[in-house]
Design a protein around this motif. Structure first.
Motif, PDB file in Angstrom:
ATOM      1  N   CYS A 857     -15.943 -59.513  34.351  1.00  0.00           N
ATOM      2  CA  CYS A 857     -14.722 -60.163  34.852  1.00  0.00           C
ATOM      3  C   CYS A 857     -13.964 -59.209  35.795  1.00  0.00           C
ATOM      4  O   CYS A 857     -13.501 -59.600  36.865  1.00  0.00           O
ATOM      5  CB  CYS A 857     -13.857 -60.532  33.650  1.00  0.00           C
ATOM      6  N   GLY A 860     -15.706 -58.923  39.013  1.00  0.00           N
ATOM      7  CA  GLY A 860     -15.333 -60.099  39.805  1.00  0.00           C
ATOM      8  C   GLY A 860     -14.017 -59.882  40.521  1.00  0.00           C
ATOM      9  O   GLY A 860     -13.858 -60.193  41.708  1.00  0.00           O
ATOM     10  N   ARG A 861     -13.061 -59.292  39.782  1.00  0.00           N
ATOM     11  CA  ARG A 861     -11.738 -59.026  40.387  1.00  0.00           C
ATOM     12  C   ARG A 861     -11.869 -58.018  41.535  1.00  0.00           C
ATOM     13  O   ARG A 861     -11.199 -58.152  42.573  1.00  0.00           O
ATOM     14  CB  ARG A 861     -10.806 -58.478  39.301  1.00  0.00           C
ATOM     15  N   ARG A 864     -12.989 -59.728  44.556  1.00  0.00           N
ATOM     16  CA  ARG A 864     -11.889 -60.488  45.186  1.00  0.00           C
ATOM     17  C   ARG A 864     -10.990 -59.565  46.007  1.00  0.00           C
ATOM     18  O   ARG A 864     -10.493 -59.942  47.071  1.00  0.00           O
ATOM     19  CB  ARG A 864     -11.077 -61.222  44.120  1.00  0.00           C
ATOM     20  N   TYR A 889     -16.201 -63.453  47.839  1.00  0.00           N
ATOM     21  CA  TYR A 889     -15.746 -64.466  46.882  1.00  0.00           C
ATOM     22  C   TYR A 889     -16.927 -65.038  46.099  1.00  0.00           C
ATOM     23  O   TYR A 889     -16.852 -65.258  44.885  1.00  0.00           O
ATOM     24  CB  TYR A 889     -14.953 -65.583  47.572  1.00  0.00           C
ATOM     25  N   LYS A 891     -19.712 -63.435  45.503  1.00  0.00           N
ATOM     26  CA  LYS A 891     -20.136 -62.391  44.561  1.00  0.00           C
ATOM     27  C   LYS A 891     -19.240 -62.411  43.316  1.00  0.00           C
ATOM     28  O   LYS A 891     -19.715 -62.272  42.183  1.00  0.00           O
ATOM     29  CB  LYS A 891     -20.036 -61.015  45.233  1.00  0.00           C
ATOM     30  N   ALA A 892     -17.919 -62.563  43.567  1.00  0.00           N
ATOM     31  CA  ALA A 892     -16.968 -62.618  42.443  1.00  0.00           C
ATOM     32  C   ALA A 892     -17.343 -63.776  41.521  1.00  0.00           C
ATOM     33  O   ALA A 892     -17.385 -63.619  40.287  1.00  0.00           O
ATOM     34  CB  ALA A 892     -15.545 -62.792  42.959  1.00  0.00           C
ATOM     35  N   ASP A 894     -20.238 -65.128  41.129  1.00  0.00           N
ATOM     36  CA  ASP A 894     -21.472 -64.771  40.405  1.00  0.00           C
ATOM     37  C   ASP A 894     -21.148 -63.927  39.160  1.00  0.00           C
ATOM     38  O   ASP A 894     -21.710 -64.149  38.083  1.00  0.00           O
ATOM     39  CB  ASP A 894     -22.417 -63.972  41.310  1.00  0.00           C
ATOM     40  N   TYR A 895     -20.250 -62.942  39.327  1.00  0.00           N
ATOM     41  CA  TYR A 895     -19.907 -62.058  38.194  1.00  0.00           C
ATOM     42  C   TYR A 895     -19.181 -62.835  37.094  1.00  0.00           C
ATOM     43  O   TYR A 895     -19.433 -62.615  35.903  1.00  0.00           O
ATOM     44  CB  TYR A 895     -19.079 -60.856  38.663  1.00  0.00           C
ATOM     45  N   TYR A 896     -18.287 -63.759  37.506  1.00  0.00           N
ATOM     46  CA  TYR A 896     -17.584 -64.567  36.495  1.00  0.00           C
ATOM     47  C   TYR A 896     -18.569 -65.463  35.734  1.00  0.00           C
ATOM     48  O   TYR A 896     -18.461 -65.601  34.502  1.00  0.00           O
ATOM     49  CB  TYR A 896     -16.483 -65.419  37.142  1.00  0.00           C
ATOM     50  N   LEU A 920     -12.281 -67.641  37.148  1.00  0.00           N
ATOM     51  CA  LEU A 920     -13.291 -68.368  37.936  1.00  0.00           C
ATOM     52  C   LEU A 920     -12.638 -69.528  38.681  1.00  0.00           C
ATOM     53  O   LEU A 920     -12.878 -69.740  39.878  1.00  0.00           O
ATOM     54  CB  LEU A 920     -14.393 -68.872  36.995  1.00  0.00           C
ATOM     55  N   THR A 923     -10.672 -68.157  41.582  1.00  0.00           N
ATOM     56  CA  THR A 923     -11.510 -67.729  42.710  1.00  0.00           C
ATOM     57  C   THR A 923     -11.942 -68.938  43.543  1.00  0.00           C
ATOM     58  O   THR A 923     -11.834 -68.928  44.778  1.00  0.00           O
ATOM     59  CB  THR A 923     -12.746 -66.969  42.180  1.00  0.00           C
TER      60      THR A 923
END
Length: 1195
Positions: A857, A860-861, A864, A889, A891-892, A894-896, A920, A923
């Motif tokens: 998470c 992800g941040r 961003r 965004y 990629k973020a 994807d991580y979330y 999520l 984003t």
């Protein structure tokens, strides 16, 4: 060969004849006396039948085997059979050392059987009694104190002069050596010859010339004298021999008895040493052999003597050989139970039992101080028995080592404590007893003479305090009044002997007796049943000290450790001052490791050095700066003490952490690691448990550095705590510095003011702990420790990742004018990303899905933040949503999504699940908003952009949970309402700009209407978004106007107008909220208070935006005016054409009235915002009833 044998089992070297009878009850002389004997140890050979001598055998002639060592007589064969009535002064200590389990606990008395007999004969005998009494726990040790022997020595060596003076002053003014008569030696000699004849039936008597006879008898006497003298050790001119070997036999502390017997006489348990020869033969398999002069009848004293000897050795029969002038006359067999009833030797066994109980009670009540030597004395011919405390008298001479009992007592106290410590099944209830034993032992010892025992005793005292026990109420740690019957107080020593002993002393005694601890005024009292009871209840001070907290407990441990270290260091120093005794022993060189002497250059380098050093410990390199020889007692003891202090400091540090005293915690963990460093310098090979403990120390150090980093605002207080040091800690550190520079862990324990450095130190601590677990293969043996370390590594990497991420965000905020991303930012992103990545790996390796999700998470941040950094600077109107932004965004996202996959389902951790869903949703929403507001038209077609925006918005809605009741629910509702509003606006805009495809237009119209209505429903639920609600409703009105423009029929237009006005009337709720806020604000101003204090205003998160309200109010008034005018026009024209219904007339009338009021109001520029709001509300009230009743279909 001598071999001890357990209680309840026959000694292996004894025949069946001596199989102990446990608990056997003997009925003696009509009086029932309970007696049982268990042979604990025997060195006697298998019993042989005694040789019955022929009548007229002349015992004056020596047999051929006389005074030769005989297996049948055991080790006493070369002496006068050990039946000499003479016992060694330390005989009880020899037994106590051999049967340490019995001492201090189960046994009441340890002594030679001769001493026991002498005590029980006191009321019957006029002879003197002189015994040394020592207390160990509840056990009394009795030894003969041969005053004459002692003073013979005193006149030769000058020792014991203080006792000689005291004796002459108080007891026997004209003391002089009493020589033993020739008759005494004659009787001894013929007894000895008789026993040798009895074991050697074949040996014919050999005539011996008279000169030779004299020569033979002389040494017998001399030998006895010499034996007595040699058995008294000097007052320890050379104590080192004893400190090196606490059980040293050269101190005369051997157990020389042929057999040791656990004798229970009534309720008294005694460990007794006996040398009485036991033979086989007769009706019974075991008999004792006695020689009597036929002309002298057996008296009571002899009867008691024989009876007790047989009881103690469990011998059922006595064989008596009578002689006249050394010529054998006859033999007689007597059963043991018949002895008390012999002619001239009548005595009551009950009285003997009473005497035994009275003497024991008297001694137990008065010999209360452990470690003290008491002297029980009865002068020859006297009826008074006195008890003196020789230790107190000796201390007046200023040298406690003038008392030769000091060392044996100290060592026995130490041995008993050691024995109790070693018993694993002993629980904490014995800790108080062990502690008292050791403290009393230490009182008797001198550091200069006995450093090893002092160090060892202090180490054991420190071991009594459990440092690694689970946290609980400290007061419950130890029983406060455990085993009170065997407790004795240290406070006792401070108090004068009180009147509790009054039953033994008399105020009218002559002043000479004031030195006596207690007095039996007449020996006759001993025969009175229960005359003396142990009335003196010794206080239960063996209770373990109640520690009121972890710190106090650790401080007690460290106090003992320090005393132990001082003993070790002082002995090393002394030995170091002397020249090398053994040329073959190399002298240890004092050198310092060059690799650690330089200043700290970097954390990585220090870590590498540390791990390299840890690896070298495994290979067995070690050195002591002080020159201690590996393998010596000093070396072994110092290792143990250092490890104990390290554990104590660790526990102190852990306790300080709990109290949030992080400076103090760092100081203690620094000391713990310095102890550990010294241990490593000394120790050749690290034990697994020591390495595991080092991991725990480094882990705690990492925790502390992290907490210091997170609480930077208290830095001054922490620094003060960190720099404070107690004298005790300084002294321990001084002892450590004798062996090592204590710098190996300096990198981990410095208090830095730099946040980044503190976080990286914390991380390095965890990494070091992990490395140790890895290279020492301890991972599988300590899975819990391994998991803890990995969890902390994951956590600290998250902390560092967040630190770099926040720094990157700060740099981004400061970046003005420059559109390009700086290299600093990129470096920070890389650092942050790599930390998060490592942290995720740590958590995934231990299947910690929740924490892995949190780190995903955070990654992800970070993505961003990277996306935001690629936005062009504000003010550029040509800005478009860039591909870089889209990349980051996505990629973020994807991580979330990975985070959600890691969790699997909401039940795993609802809070984390909801948080990831929200991020999520945010984003997707941000990406859609940016694409909508800064459409990349240069790269994509309008339709594609609209499709992507719509998809992103719908996905954002998917992850936005509006139904679950939580703190985040209003935010979710606001987000969902905004999404519906934005989608409705987009479809509205499409509808305006599109030409052609009617099916698509219809679809957009339906979607716009749907999303507007959903947005309205959600905004209505929120009580703090009146402006948003107004804007949506106004857009819906505009949408209605747009639809009306394409309509041709008046009826259709009128219906649409009616619907639009109905939408307007539904905004009453929003205006009521606005009015409420405005009223509250004006009230606050009127009270001269800050508007910020108004609760009403603050009901909405950001207060009321007046500019926004004014703008919306202006649009609302103009749209309302337009709709009313159009409505009036249409209604008027339809009335002219076909004649209106009553309802339509009413509507027309109301509309005209409202329109007129509205025009006046808008013309009046002086109205305040509140007045305008109230006017709109009143106009809507007038419109509402018509719409509610008249045209229900026009919703």
């Amino acid at each position: 060969m001598e071999e001890p044998c357990g209680a309840g089992a026959a000694a292996p070297l004894r025949g069946d004849a001596e199989e102990p009878k446990q608990g056997s009850v003997l009925f003696l002389g009509g009086n029932e006396v309970k007696s049982s004997a268990v042979v604990k140890y025997s060195s006697a050979p298998p019993q042989a039948a005694f040789a019955r001598l022929q009548e007229k055998t002349d015992l004056k002639l020596p047999p051929a085997n006389w005074l030769r060592e005989s297996a049948k007589l055991g080790p006493a064969g070369t002496t006068i059979l050990g039946n000499s009535k003479k016992s060694k002064p330390f005989s009880s200590f020899g037994m106590a050392y051999d049967f340490i389990d019995s001492v201090g606990n189960d046994v009441d008395v340890v002594s030679d059987s001769e001493n026991i007999k002498k005590l029980l004969k006191i009321p019957y005998s006029k002879s003197h009694v002189s015994m040394a009494v020592h207390r160990i726990g509840r056990t009394l040790l009795l030894d003969e104190l041969d005053i004459q022997e002692l003073f013979m020595r005193s006149s030769q060596t000058g020792d014991w002069t203080w006792l000689k003076e005291f004796y002459q002053r108080l007891i026997d003014q004209k003391w002089q050596r009493k020589k033993k008569s020739k008759e005494h030696w004659y009787q001894k000699a013929i007894l000895s010859k008789f026993l040798y004849y009895s074991i050697n039936g074949d040996g014919a008597a050999q005539p011996v010339p008279s000169t030779s006879k004299q020569h033979q008898e002389g040494p017998v006497a001399g030998e006895s004298d010499e034996a007595g003298r040699a058995s008294w050790p000097a007052p320890f001119e050379m104590p080192s021999s004893l400190s090196e070997d606490p059980g040293a036999s050269n101190q005369g502390l051997k157990n020389d008895f042929v057999r040791n017997i656990l004798w229970t006489f009534e309720d008294i348990h005694m460990l007794v040493g006996s040398n009485m020869p036991i033979f086989g033969g007769g009706r019974y398999p075991a008999v004792s052999l006695r020689l009597r002069d036929n002309n002298k009848p057996i008296n009571v004293l002899t009867g008691i003597d024989y009876w007790l000897d047989n009881l103690i050795c469990n011998v059922p029969e006595l064989v008596m050989c009578f002689h006249v002038n050394g010529i054998v006359q006859k033999y007689e067999m007597i059963k043991t139970e018949d002895i008390p009833n012999l002619e001239n030797s009548n005595f009551s066994t009950k009285v003997i039992k009473d005497i035994a109980q009275n003497i024991l009670s008297f001694l137990k009540s008065n010999c209360t101080k452990e470690g003290h030597t008491y002297w029980l004395f009865k002068a020859s011919g006297s009826d008074i028995v006195k008890l003196y405390d020789l230790t107190t008298l000796c201390e007046e001479t200023e040298d406690k080592y003038q008392n030769p009992f000091t060392m044996p007592v100290a060592i026995l106290l130490y041995k008993v404590a050691c024995n109790m410590m070693l018993k694993k099944n002993q629980n904490k209830k014995h800790y108080g007893t062990i502690r008292t034993l050791l403290l009393n032992c230490l009182k008797l010892l001198d550091n200069g003479r006995h450093p090893q025992i002092i160090a060892s005793a202090n180490y054991m005292l420190s071991e009594l305090f459990q440092l690694d026990e689970p946290k609980k109420e400290d007061s419950a740690d130890f029983p406060i009044n455990g085993n009170s019957d065997e407790s004795y107080s240290e406070e006792e020593e401070e108090m004068p002997d009180s009147d509790e002993n009054g039953s033994y002393s008399n105020s009218s005694d002559p002043p000479d007796d004031n030195k006596a601890v207690a007095i039996i005024k007449s020996v006759g009292e001993l025969s009175v049943p229960e005359k003396y009871k142990s009335v003196h209840r010794i206080r239960p001070s063996c209770a373990f000290p109640v520690c009121h907290g972890t710190e106090e407990r650790c401080r007690l441990v460290l106090n003992h450790v320090l005393e132990g270290l001082k003993s070790v260091d002082s002995s090393v120093k002394k030995e170091g001052d002397l020249p090398a005794a053994d040329p073959s022993t190399p002298i240890p060189l004092k050198y310092e490791d060059e690799s650690t002497s330089g200043g700290p250059e970097s954390l990585e380098k220090q870590m590498a050095l540390f791990l390299d050093k840890m690896g070298s410990f495994q290979k067995g390199k070690h050195s002591s700066q002080s020159g201690m020889i590996p393998g010596s007692w000093q070396y072994k003891m110092k290792l143990q003490l250092i490890l104990k202090s390290s554990r104590a400091y660790y526990v102190l540090s852990d306790a300080a952490m709990v109290l949030q005293k992080y400076g103090r915690a760092l100081r203690y963990i620094k000391l713990a690691l310095q102890c550990h460093d010294t241990y490593c310098c000394l120790c050749g090979s690290m034990l697994p448990e020591v390495l595991v403990f080092l991991c725990q120390c480094l882990t705690l150090c990492g925790d502390i550095q992290l907490m210091l980093a997170q609480n930077a605002n208290n830095r001054a207080a922490y620094l003060e705590e960190y720099n404070y040091q107690t004298k005790e800690d300084q002294e321990i550190l001084h002892s450590l510095h004798r062996e090592s520079r204590c710098q190996v862990f300096a990198w981990a324990t410095d208090l830095s003011t730099d946040l980044e450095y503190q976080l990286s130190v914390s991380c390095k601590c965890y990494e070091a702990a992990y490395e140790i677990l890895l290279f020492s293969n301890l991972k599988s043996q300590n899975p819990e420790q391994h998991i803890q370390v990995l969890k902390r590594m994951g956590n600290i990497r998250n902390e560092i990742g967040v630190f770099y991420m926040n720094q990157a965000a700060a740099v981004q905020t400061e970046r003005v004018g420059n559109k390009n991303v700086s290299t600093t930012e990129q470096q920070l992103w890389k650092k942050s990303f790599s930390c998060f990545e490592e942290g995720i790996q740590n958590f995934e390796s231990i299947d910690d899905a929740t924490n892995a999700a949190l780190l995903l998470c955070n990654t992800g941040r970070l993505m961003r933040i990277c996306a935001q950094a690629h936005c062009a600077a504000e003010g550029d109107y040509k800005r478009e949503f860039s591909p870089e932004e889209a990349l980051y965004y996505n990629k973020a996202i994807d991580y979330y999504l990975k985070a959600l996959r890691s969790l699997g389902k909401r039940d795993v951790h609802p809070a984390v699940w909801d948080s990831v869903n929200w991020e999520l949703s945010t984003t997707y929403f941000t990406m859609a908003t940016l694409q909508q507001d800064y459409a990349p038209l240069s790269r994509k077609a309008q339709e594609q952009i609209e499709k992507e925006v719509s998809e992103a918005m719908m996905k954002s809605l998917k992850y936005c949970d509006v139904d679950t009741v939580s703190e985040r629910q209003p935010l979710c509702q606001y987000r969902a309402a905004t999404i519906h509003h934005r989608l409705a606006s987009m479809y509205h805009s499409c509808l305006r700009n599109q030409v052609g495809d009617e099916h698509l237009r219809k679809q957009h119209r339906v979607l716009a209407d749907l999303h507007y209505s959903k947005a309205v429903r959600l905004f209505q639920l929120l009580k703090d978004a009146p402006c948003e609600f107004l804007r949506v409703q106004l857009e819906r009105v505009a949408f209605a106007e747009f639809q009306m423009a394409s309509q041709n029929s008046s009826a259709g237009k009128l219906k649409t107008l009616s619907g639009a006005l109905d939408i307007m009337t539904k905004t009453r709720g929003a205006f009521q909220l606005i009015r409420k806020d405005l009223v509250a604000e004006s009230e606050q101003i009127s009270k001269d208070k800050s508007p910020a204090e108004s609760m009403s205003v603050n009901d909405s998160p950001a207060g009321l935006n007046k500019e926004e309200v004014l703008k919306l109010l202006g649009i609302f008034e103009s749209r309302m005016s337009f709709l009313l005018l159009q409505s009036i026009k249409l209604l008027t024209s339809s009335k002219r054409k076909i004649g209106g219904t009553n309802e339509e007339e009413a509507v027309l009338k109301t509309n005209k009235q409202v329109y007129s009021l509205l025009l006046r109001a808008t013309a009046n520029k002086g109205l305040s915002l509140l007045e305008r709001t109230e006017l709109i509300l009143s106009l809507l009230e007038q419109l509402a009833p018509r719409n509610a009743e008249g045209t229900p279909g026009m919703q």
